[in-house]
Design a protein around this motif. Structure first.
Motif, PDB file in Angstrom:
ATOM      1  N   LEU A 154      -2.499   4.863  10.023  1.00 44.36           N
ATOM      2  CA  LEU A 154      -2.869   3.705  10.829  1.00 44.36           C
ATOM      3  C   LEU A 154      -3.424   2.587   9.950  1.00 44.36           C
ATOM      4  CD1 LEU A 154      -2.855   2.768  13.747  1.00 44.36           C
ATOM      5  CD2 LEU A 154      -5.175   3.656  14.001  1.00 44.36           C
ATOM      6  N   GLY A 155      -4.202   2.959   8.929  1.00 42.95           N
ATOM      7  CA  GLY A 155      -4.704   1.963   7.993  1.00 42.95           C
ATOM      8  C   GLY A 155      -3.583   1.264   7.246  1.00 42.95           C
ATOM      9  N   LEU A 156      -2.554   2.021   6.866  1.00 48.06           N
ATOM     10  CA  LEU A 156      -1.397   1.415   6.201  1.00 48.06           C
ATOM     11  C   LEU A 156      -0.655   0.465   7.138  1.00 48.06           C
ATOM     12  CD1 LEU A 156       0.023   4.483   4.221  1.00 48.06           C
ATOM     13  CD2 LEU A 156      -1.092   2.444   3.269  1.00 48.06           C
ATOM     14  N   THR A 157      -0.614   0.810   8.421  1.00 47.31           N
ATOM     15  CA  THR A 157       0.036  -0.074   9.395  1.00 47.31           C
ATOM     16  C   THR A 157      -0.699  -1.402   9.494  1.00 47.31           C
ATOM     17  OG1 THR A 157       0.664   1.893  10.669  1.00 47.31           O
ATOM     18  CG2 THR A 157       0.904  -0.241  11.750  1.00 47.31           C
ATOM     19  N   VAL A 158      -2.024  -1.345   9.597  1.00 49.23           N
ATOM     20  CA  VAL A 158      -2.825  -2.571   9.674  1.00 49.23           C
ATOM     21  C   VAL A 158      -2.669  -3.391   8.397  1.00 49.23           C
ATOM     22  CG1 VAL A 158      -5.163  -3.495   9.887  1.00 49.23           C
ATOM     23  CG2 VAL A 158      -4.470  -1.537  11.271  1.00 49.23           C
ATOM     24  N   LEU A 159      -2.664  -2.701   7.246  1.00 53.79           N
ATOM     25  CA  LEU A 159      -2.495  -3.392   5.969  1.00 53.79           C
ATOM     26  C   LEU A 159      -1.142  -4.095   5.903  1.00 53.79           C
ATOM     27  CD1 LEU A 159      -3.483  -4.026   3.110  1.00 53.79           C
ATOM     28  CD2 LEU A 159      -2.487  -1.852   2.363  1.00 53.79           C
ATOM     29  N   ALA A 160      -0.094  -3.408   6.355  1.00 55.25           N
ATOM     30  CA  ALA A 160       1.242  -4.011   6.351  1.00 55.25           C
ATOM     31  C   ALA A 160       1.283  -5.235   7.263  1.00 55.25           C
ATOM     32  CB  ALA A 160       2.284  -2.984   6.788  1.00 55.25           C
ATOM     33  N   GLY A 161       0.645  -5.146   8.432  1.00 54.73           N
ATOM     34  CA  GLY A 161       0.595  -6.297   9.328  1.00 54.73           C
ATOM     35  C   GLY A 161      -0.142  -7.469   8.709  1.00 54.73           C
ATOM     36  N   SER A 162      -1.219  -7.185   7.982  1.00 53.06           N
ATOM     37  CA  SER A 162      -1.986  -8.243   7.318  1.00 53.06           C
ATOM     38  C   SER A 162      -1.156  -8.915   6.229  1.00 53.06           C
ATOM     39  CB  SER A 162      -3.275  -7.667   6.731  1.00 53.06           C
ATOM     40  OG  SER A 162      -4.068  -7.059   7.734  1.00 53.06           O
ATOM     41  N   VAL A 163      -0.404  -8.109   5.478  1.00 55.59           N
ATOM     42  CA  VAL A 163       0.465  -8.674   4.436  1.00 55.59           C
ATOM     43  C   VAL A 163       1.541  -9.548   5.058  1.00 55.59           C
ATOM     44  CG1 VAL A 163       2.127  -8.100   2.628  1.00 55.59           C
ATOM     45  CG2 VAL A 163       0.017  -6.780   2.832  1.00 55.59           C
ATOM     46  N   PHE A 164       2.086  -9.105   6.193  1.00 59.09           N
ATOM     47  CA  PHE A 164       3.095  -9.901   6.899  1.00 59.09           C
ATOM     48  C   PHE A 164       2.531 -11.272   7.265  1.00 59.09           C
ATOM     49  CE2 PHE A 164       4.932 -11.544  10.779  1.00 59.09           C
ATOM     50  CZ  PHE A 164       6.300 -11.405  10.577  1.00 59.09           C
ATOM     51  N   ILE A 165       1.340 -11.295   7.833  1.00 56.41           N
ATOM     52  CA  ILE A 165       0.728 -12.567   8.236  1.00 56.41           C
ATOM     53  C   ILE A 165       0.498 -13.461   7.023  1.00 56.41           C
ATOM     54  CG2 ILE A 165      -1.311 -13.611   9.289  1.00 56.41           C
ATOM     55  CD1 ILE A 165      -1.559 -10.973  10.923  1.00 56.41           C
ATOM     56  N   PHE A 166       0.005 -12.875   5.927  1.00 56.89           N
ATOM     57  CA  PHE A 166      -0.239 -13.643   4.701  1.00 56.89           C
ATOM     58  C   PHE A 166       1.061 -14.256   4.174  1.00 56.89           C
ATOM     59  CE2 PHE A 166      -0.233 -13.738   0.043  1.00 56.89           C
ATOM     60  CZ  PHE A 166      -1.270 -14.635  -0.190  1.00 56.89           C
ATOM     61  N   THR A 186       5.972 -27.996   2.110  1.00 61.98           N
ATOM     62  CA  THR A 186       5.819 -28.680   0.828  1.00 61.98           C
ATOM     63  C   THR A 186       7.110 -28.770   0.025  1.00 61.98           C
ATOM     64  OG1 THR A 186       5.122 -26.598  -0.224  1.00 61.98           O
ATOM     65  CG2 THR A 186       3.397 -28.023   0.663  1.00 61.98           C
ATOM     66  N   ASP A 187       7.980 -27.770   0.129  1.00 63.24           N
ATOM     67  CA  ASP A 187       9.173 -27.719  -0.719  1.00 63.24           C
ATOM     68  C   ASP A 187      10.467 -28.044   0.026  1.00 63.24           C
ATOM     69  OD1 ASP A 187       7.542 -26.927  -2.842  1.00 63.24           O
ATOM     70  OD2 ASP A 187       7.750 -24.802  -2.320  1.00 63.24           O
ATOM     71  N   LEU A 239      10.894 -14.482   1.139  1.00 63.36           N
ATOM     72  CA  LEU A 239       9.784 -14.084   2.009  1.00 63.36           C
ATOM     73  C   LEU A 239      10.235 -13.536   3.364  1.00 63.36           C
ATOM     74  CD1 LEU A 239       7.204 -16.946   1.278  1.00 63.36           C
ATOM     75  CD2 LEU A 239       7.167 -14.589   0.449  1.00 63.36           C
ATOM     76  N   PRO A 240      11.221 -14.163   4.054  1.00 65.84           N
ATOM     77  CA  PRO A 240      11.652 -13.584   5.338  1.00 65.84           C
ATOM     78  C   PRO A 240      12.177 -12.157   5.194  1.00 65.84           C
ATOM     79  CG  PRO A 240      12.410 -15.844   5.151  1.00 65.84           C
ATOM     80  CD  PRO A 240      11.864 -15.462   3.811  1.00 65.84           C
ATOM     81  N   GLN A 252       3.750 -14.901   5.857  1.00 68.30           N
ATOM     82  CA  GLN A 252       4.248 -15.933   6.770  1.00 68.30           C
ATOM     83  C   GLN A 252       3.521 -17.253   6.551  1.00 68.30           C
ATOM     84  OE1 GLN A 252       3.956 -15.386  11.146  1.00 68.30           O
ATOM     85  NE2 GLN A 252       6.143 -15.896  11.156  1.00 68.30           N
ATOM     86  N   ILE A 253       2.238 -17.186   6.267  1.00 70.34           N
ATOM     87  CA  ILE A 253       1.501 -18.414   5.925  1.00 70.34           C
ATOM     88  C   ILE A 253       2.084 -19.035   4.656  1.00 70.34           C
ATOM     89  CG2 ILE A 253      -0.730 -19.323   5.195  1.00 70.34           C
ATOM     90  CD1 ILE A 253      -2.038 -17.195   6.983  1.00 70.34           C
ATOM     91  N   GLU A 254       2.383 -18.187   3.659  1.00 70.94           N
ATOM     92  CA  GLU A 254       3.009 -18.680   2.435  1.00 70.94           C
ATOM     93  C   GLU A 254       4.371 -19.311   2.728  1.00 70.94           C
ATOM     94  OE1 GLU A 254       2.017 -18.664  -0.863  1.00 70.94           O
ATOM     95  OE2 GLU A 254       0.032 -18.184  -0.069  1.00 70.94           O
ATOM     96  N   GLU A 255       5.109 -18.707   3.657  1.00 70.91           N
ATOM     97  CA  GLU A 255       6.413 -19.253   4.035  1.00 70.91           C
ATOM     98  C   GLU A 255       6.266 -20.626   4.672  1.00 70.91           C
ATOM     99  OE1 GLU A 255      10.137 -18.231   7.055  1.00 70.91           O
ATOM    100  OE2 GLU A 255       8.468 -16.818   6.833  1.00 70.91           O
ATOM    101  N   TYR A 256       5.261 -20.799   5.524  1.00 74.40           N
ATOM    102  CA  TYR A 256       5.029 -22.098   6.167  1.00 74.40           C
ATOM    103  C   TYR A 256       4.644 -23.148   5.130  1.00 74.40           C
ATOM    104  CZ  TYR A 256       5.309 -20.329  10.966  1.00 74.40           C
ATOM    105  OH  TYR A 256       5.740 -19.821  12.156  1.00 74.40           O
TER     106      TYR A 256
END
Length: 293
Positions: free
Chosen positions: A193-205, A216-217, A159-160, A207-211
């Motif tokens: 610009l829409g692709l940039t926002v989408l990429a940022g949203s995927v990054f945040i998602f 848990t693991d 993920l990182p 990172q939540i998965e990483e946390y």
């Protein structure tokens, strides 16, 4: 500069938004501090609710303040001198953010190069290891605390690494949107610009998965000693900056959709682009110093 140009300098009326922004930041600080204490001590409290309330107030403030700023700009109230003031203000704001992250990178440097060797019993401090922590091994990452809490280090692969690639690509998307704006290609601006926002949203998602994976693991939590503290502080604050940057770019996307900005007058777009490139550069440094070294 002539007297007439000075007189054209726009001074806005009194606004409630700075006060509301200060209250929102206060709630965020109090909520985050209490939430950290609650997580480390495994007890329930109101830290999470206070933090959510602070973010809600901050988002409301940003939308209200941006609305006023957009109305003033589209009404032709801004002069060239005010435009230079905005550029200087944005430059100083980014500089303050550089200093903000420099403090956390400095804490990481101090822990790794000074505190850990000192606890391990350096050449000038032979008795430290035997007296304070006999079983301590001077190595990084520090995956065991004096209380016996053990954890695992977060690897740089997976993920990182995916998030690093995503942010680097998003920076290219943002640059392409800026180029399209300078060429007045409205459709291409919206796409990039829409692709940039989408990429940022995927990054945040991710990172939540990483946390979730860390908690848990790997057993990597805020209670995992100095390694866990520095890991979550650096990556967490960066994640907040990515969230804010994505919100700014989303607002810019809607403004482009409404026909705002021209090739000669688009500083708001430039400011959002500067901020996004800044968070990308910080992440590259964070990825190298936190995950790889």
């Amino acid at each position: 500069m002539s007297q007439k140009e000075y007189e054209a300098y726009y001074v806005p009326a009194e606004s409630p938004w700075p006060f509301m922004g200060a209250c929102a930041l206060f709630l965020i600080a109090v909520g985050a501090g209490n939430l950290v204490i609650e997580l480390t001590r495994d007890k329930e409290g109101y830290g999470g609710y206070t933090l959510i309330a602070g973010f809600a107030a901050l988002i409301f403030m940003l939308f209200g303040w941006f609305r006023n700023q957009i109305h003033e700009s589209m009404s032709g109230l801004y002069s060239a001198q005010l435009g230079r003031s905005y550029r200087q203000g944005m430059a100083w704001f980014i500089f303050s953010e550089v200093m903000f992250f420099a403090a956390f990178f400095g804490a990481l440097f101090y822990a790794r190069t000074i505190s850990v060797p000192w606890l391990g019993g350096s050449s000038n401090n032979q008795m430290t290891n035997e007296v304070l922590w006999p079983a301590f091994q001077a190595m990084w990452p520090l995956v065991e605390t004096p209380g016996g809490i053990k954890t695992q280090a977060m690897p740089w692969t997976g993920l990182p690494l995916y998030n690093t690639i995503i942010l680097l690509v998003s920076s290219v998307f943002c640059h392409m949107a800026h180029v399209a704006l300078e060429e007045n290609k409205r459709k291409q601006i919206l796409i990039w610009l829409g692709l940039t926002v989408l990429a940022g949203s995927v990054f945040i998602f991710l990172q939540i998965e990483e946390y979730i994976h860390a908690y848990t693991d790997l057993g990597l939590t805020l209670a995992s000693g100095v390694y866990g503290n520095t890991f979550f502080l650096l990556t967490g604050f960066h994640g907040l900056h990515v969230t804010l940057g994505a919100l700014i770019l989303l607002i810019l996307w809607f403004r482009v959709l409404k026909g705002h900005f021209t090739p000669d007058n688009h500083f708001a777009f430039q400011a959002g682009s500067w901020y996004w490139h800044f968070v990308d550069v910080v992440w590259v440094m964070l990825f190298f110093f936190v995950y790889i070294l």
